[in-house]
Design a protein around this motif. Structure first.
Motif, PDB file in Angstrom:
ATOM      1  N   UNK A 248     -13.865 -41.610   1.852  1.00  0.00           N
ATOM      2  CA  UNK A 248     -15.068 -41.892   1.466  1.00  0.00           C
ATOM      3  C   UNK A 248     -15.300 -42.314  -0.145  1.00  0.00           C
ATOM      4  N   UNK A 249     -16.283 -43.060  -0.624  1.00  0.00           N
ATOM      5  CA  UNK A 249     -16.338 -43.859  -1.801  1.00  0.00           C
ATOM      6  C   UNK A 249     -16.361 -42.750  -2.723  1.00  0.00           C
ATOM      7  N   UNK A 250     -16.995 -41.920  -2.771  1.00  0.00           N
ATOM      8  CA  UNK A 250     -17.222 -40.729  -3.625  1.00  0.00           C
ATOM      9  C   UNK A 250     -16.081 -39.725  -3.825  1.00  0.00           C
ATOM     10  N   UNK A 251     -15.054 -39.767  -2.830  1.00  0.00           N
ATOM     11  CA  UNK A 251     -13.990 -38.743  -2.954  1.00  0.00           C
ATOM     12  C   UNK A 251     -12.703 -39.489  -3.205  1.00  0.00           C
ATOM     13  N   UNK A 252     -12.738 -40.961  -3.338  1.00  0.00           N
ATOM     14  CA  UNK A 252     -11.227 -41.655  -3.305  1.00  0.00           C
ATOM     15  C   UNK A 252     -10.890 -41.341  -4.612  1.00  0.00           C
ATOM     16  N   UNK A 253     -11.469 -41.239  -5.710  1.00  0.00           N
ATOM     17  CA  UNK A 253     -10.890 -40.715  -7.215  1.00  0.00           C
ATOM     18  C   UNK A 253      -9.916 -39.731  -7.034  1.00  0.00           C
ATOM     19  N   UNK A 254     -10.454 -38.614  -6.687  1.00  0.00           N
ATOM     20  CA  UNK A 254      -9.862 -37.282  -6.540  1.00  0.00           C
ATOM     21  C   UNK A 254      -8.579 -37.311  -5.472  1.00  0.00           C
ATOM     22  N   UNK A 255      -8.870 -37.744  -4.421  1.00  0.00           N
ATOM     23  CA  UNK A 255      -7.840 -38.084  -3.361  1.00  0.00           C
ATOM     24  C   UNK A 255      -6.671 -38.969  -3.911  1.00  0.00           C
ATOM     25  N   UNK A 256      -6.845 -40.026  -4.594  1.00  0.00           N
ATOM     26  CA  UNK A 256      -5.729 -40.796  -5.192  1.00  0.00           C
ATOM     27  C   UNK A 256      -5.126 -39.875  -6.386  1.00  0.00           C
ATOM     28  N   UNK A 257      -5.742 -39.289  -6.915  1.00  0.00           N
ATOM     29  CA  UNK A 257      -5.389 -38.152  -8.199  1.00  0.00           C
ATOM     30  C   UNK A 257      -4.425 -37.158  -7.612  1.00  0.00           C
ATOM     31  N   UNK A 258      -4.650 -36.511  -6.379  1.00  0.00           N
ATOM     32  CA  UNK A 258      -3.683 -35.725  -5.727  1.00  0.00           C
ATOM     33  C   UNK A 258      -2.535 -36.297  -5.238  1.00  0.00           C
ATOM     34  N   UNK A 259      -2.736 -37.476  -4.725  1.00  0.00           N
ATOM     35  CA  UNK A 259      -1.683 -38.347  -4.109  1.00  0.00           C
ATOM     36  C   UNK A 259      -0.704 -38.495  -5.185  1.00  0.00           C
ATOM     37  N   UNK A 260      -1.080 -39.046  -6.354  1.00  0.00           N
ATOM     38  CA  UNK A 260      -0.292 -39.266  -7.397  1.00  0.00           C
ATOM     39  C   UNK A 260       0.451 -38.046  -7.996  1.00  0.00           C
ATOM     40  N   UNK A 261      -0.452 -37.014  -7.989  1.00  0.00           N
ATOM     41  CA  UNK A 261       0.099 -35.680  -8.640  1.00  0.00           C
ATOM     42  C   UNK A 261       1.369 -35.334  -7.770  1.00  0.00           C
ATOM     43  N   UNK A 262       1.063 -35.449  -6.355  1.00  0.00           N
ATOM     44  CA  UNK A 262       2.184 -35.156  -5.279  1.00  0.00           C
ATOM     45  C   UNK A 262       3.490 -35.822  -5.705  1.00  0.00           C
ATOM     46  N   UNK A 263       3.376 -37.406  -5.760  1.00  0.00           N
ATOM     47  CA  UNK A 263       4.363 -38.131  -5.790  1.00  0.00           C
ATOM     48  C   UNK A 263       5.207 -37.745  -7.501  1.00  0.00           C
ATOM     49  N   UNK A 264       4.404 -37.313  -8.293  1.00  0.00           N
ATOM     50  CA  UNK A 264       4.852 -37.012  -9.635  1.00  0.00           C
ATOM     51  C   UNK A 264       5.687 -35.859  -9.470  1.00  0.00           C
ATOM     52  N   UNK A 265       5.376 -34.546  -8.578  1.00  0.00           N
ATOM     53  CA  UNK A 265       6.069 -33.498  -8.597  1.00  0.00           C
ATOM     54  C   UNK A 265       7.159 -33.770  -7.573  1.00  0.00           C
ATOM     55  N   UNK A 266       7.144 -34.570  -6.653  1.00  0.00           N
ATOM     56  CA  UNK A 266       8.343 -35.071  -5.599  1.00  0.00           C
ATOM     57  C   UNK A 266       9.507 -35.422  -6.655  1.00  0.00           C
ATOM     58  N   UNK A 267       9.034 -36.324  -7.437  1.00  0.00           N
ATOM     59  CA  UNK A 267      10.023 -36.937  -8.203  1.00  0.00           C
ATOM     60  C   UNK A 267      10.779 -36.119  -9.316  1.00  0.00           C
ATOM     61  N   UNK A 268       9.740 -35.062  -9.846  1.00  0.00           N
ATOM     62  CA  UNK A 268      10.354 -34.214 -10.899  1.00  0.00           C
ATOM     63  C   UNK A 268      11.295 -33.426 -10.323  1.00  0.00           C
ATOM     64  N   UNK A 269      10.933 -32.674  -8.920  1.00  0.00           N
ATOM     65  CA  UNK A 269      11.655 -31.746  -8.531  1.00  0.00           C
ATOM     66  C   UNK A 269      13.073 -32.295  -7.785  1.00  0.00           C
ATOM     67  N   UNK A 270      12.878 -33.710  -7.504  1.00  0.00           N
ATOM     68  CA  UNK A 270      14.152 -34.266  -7.174  1.00  0.00           C
ATOM     69  C   UNK A 270      15.178 -34.429  -8.372  1.00  0.00           C
ATOM     70  N   UNK A 271      14.584 -34.456  -9.577  1.00  0.00           N
ATOM     71  CA  UNK A 271      15.615 -34.556 -10.604  1.00  0.00           C
ATOM     72  C   UNK A 271      15.641 -35.961 -11.242  1.00  0.00           C
ATOM     73  N   UNK A 272      14.457 -36.620 -11.057  1.00  0.00           N
ATOM     74  CA  UNK A 272      14.161 -37.973 -11.634  1.00  0.00           C
ATOM     75  C   UNK A 272      13.559 -37.694 -13.104  1.00  0.00           C
ATOM     76  N   UNK A 273      14.408 -37.782 -14.096  1.00  0.00           N
ATOM     77  CA  UNK A 273      13.957 -37.594 -15.361  1.00  0.00           C
ATOM     78  C   UNK A 273      13.790 -39.018 -16.225  1.00  0.00           C
TER      79      UNK A 273
END
Length: 285
Positions: free
Chosen positions: A182-207
């Motif tokens: 939904x239009x009003x929820x896209x911003x936070x949804x993409x923010x959570x998706x970016x947070x997940x990808x950032x966590x995965x790369x950090x936990x995988x050892x990508x520095x």
């Protein structure tokens, strides 16, 4: 002949002059005399307003207090049956000892439950990695050492582990994806998706911090988002079709990176060759 004298009328003193009741003393002074400048403004320099742009508004906050966290936590077991709905929130409020009207504590209603699910699963994924059992289990199954797993392999493991956390709510996840789109929820949804990808790369050892920092996260976000769509239609109990799709996407991503690196090397070689030929012709390059 006696001179006539007019009786002198007493002039009113300055103290007896009153301003009209509709005009205050400060208004009268600032309007008719001179502008009054506060004493503090003479001694203190003017404050510089920090930069602000309406084109990039601040993301809405989605942190929760103790009561909200208790209700949301108690609502999670009801999601497989009732979905990400107001009914799950109401049942969670009852389980946590609150009245049904307590669901009004959540201005975004069902979307708050979705955000809490996403954030709590990210925390659970991080806890599994910090315990050290996740990568060790996968390495033991493959007969390898944990140290032999590279960043790409660890990212695959983390993506599949996060997707498997949605197995219990797989039947309800299509509705959650519709809410997030939904239009009003896209911003936070993409923010959570970016947070997940950032966590995965950090936990995988990508520095690595270089020009490809954003592209790696965007690429991983695209893989995970598409894998979620496949997961909602995966009939296998162990998400084997989804895992096959994830492995294929990672292989495509690796092949694309190799093509881009090869293209850049080719362009660099052609450029250096052209410079060398130009210098041999006497050009000042």
């Amino acid at each position: 002949m006696a001179s006539l004298r007019m009786p002198r009328r007493a002039l009113p003193s300055l103290k007896s002059v009153r301003t009209p009741s509709s005009i205050s003393t400060s208004t009268f002074t600032s309007t008719h005399l001179r502008p009054s400048v506060p004493s503090q403004s003479r001694s203190q320099p003017p404050q510089i307003r920090p930069y602000h742009s309406t084109l990039h508004p601040r993301l809405p906050d989605h942190t929760y207090n103790n009561s909200q966290t208790a209700i949301l936590t108690a609502s999670l077991p009801h999601i497989p049956t009732h979905g990400f709905s107001a009914e799950s929130l109401a049942l969670g409020a009852r389980d946590a000892g609150f009245l049904d009207v307590s669901v009004q504590l959540f201005p975004r209603a069902e979307f708050d439950l979705i955000l809490f699910w996403l954030a709590s699963r990210r925390g659970l994924l991080r806890a599994k990695v910090e315990e050290g059992a996740l990568f060790r289990r996968v390495a033991d199954q493959a007969g390898r050492d944990v140290s032999s797993l590279d960043v790409e392999e660890k990212c695959r493991i983390l993506v599949m582990e996060r997707l498997k956390m949605n197995e219990d709510v797989k039947g309800q996840w299509s509705g959650a994806l519709a809410q997030m789109s939904l239009l009003g929820n896209i911003t936070l949804s993409l923010s959570e998706l970016h947070a997940l990808s950032n966590d995965i790369l950090s936990l995988a050892g990508d520095s690595a911090v270089d020009a490809s920092w954003y592209s790696r996260r965007f690429g991983l976000s695209a893989i995970y988002a598409s894998a979620e769509m496949v997961m909602t239609r995966d009939p296998t109990p162990d998400l084997s079709e989804t895992e096959t799709f994830v492995n294929r996407r990672f292989e495509d991503k690796l092949a694309l990176n190799q093509k881009i690196e090869g293209l850049s090397q080719c362009v660099s070689f052609v450029g250096n060759t052209a410079v060398g030929v130009g210098r041999s012709w006497g050009l000042k390059i």
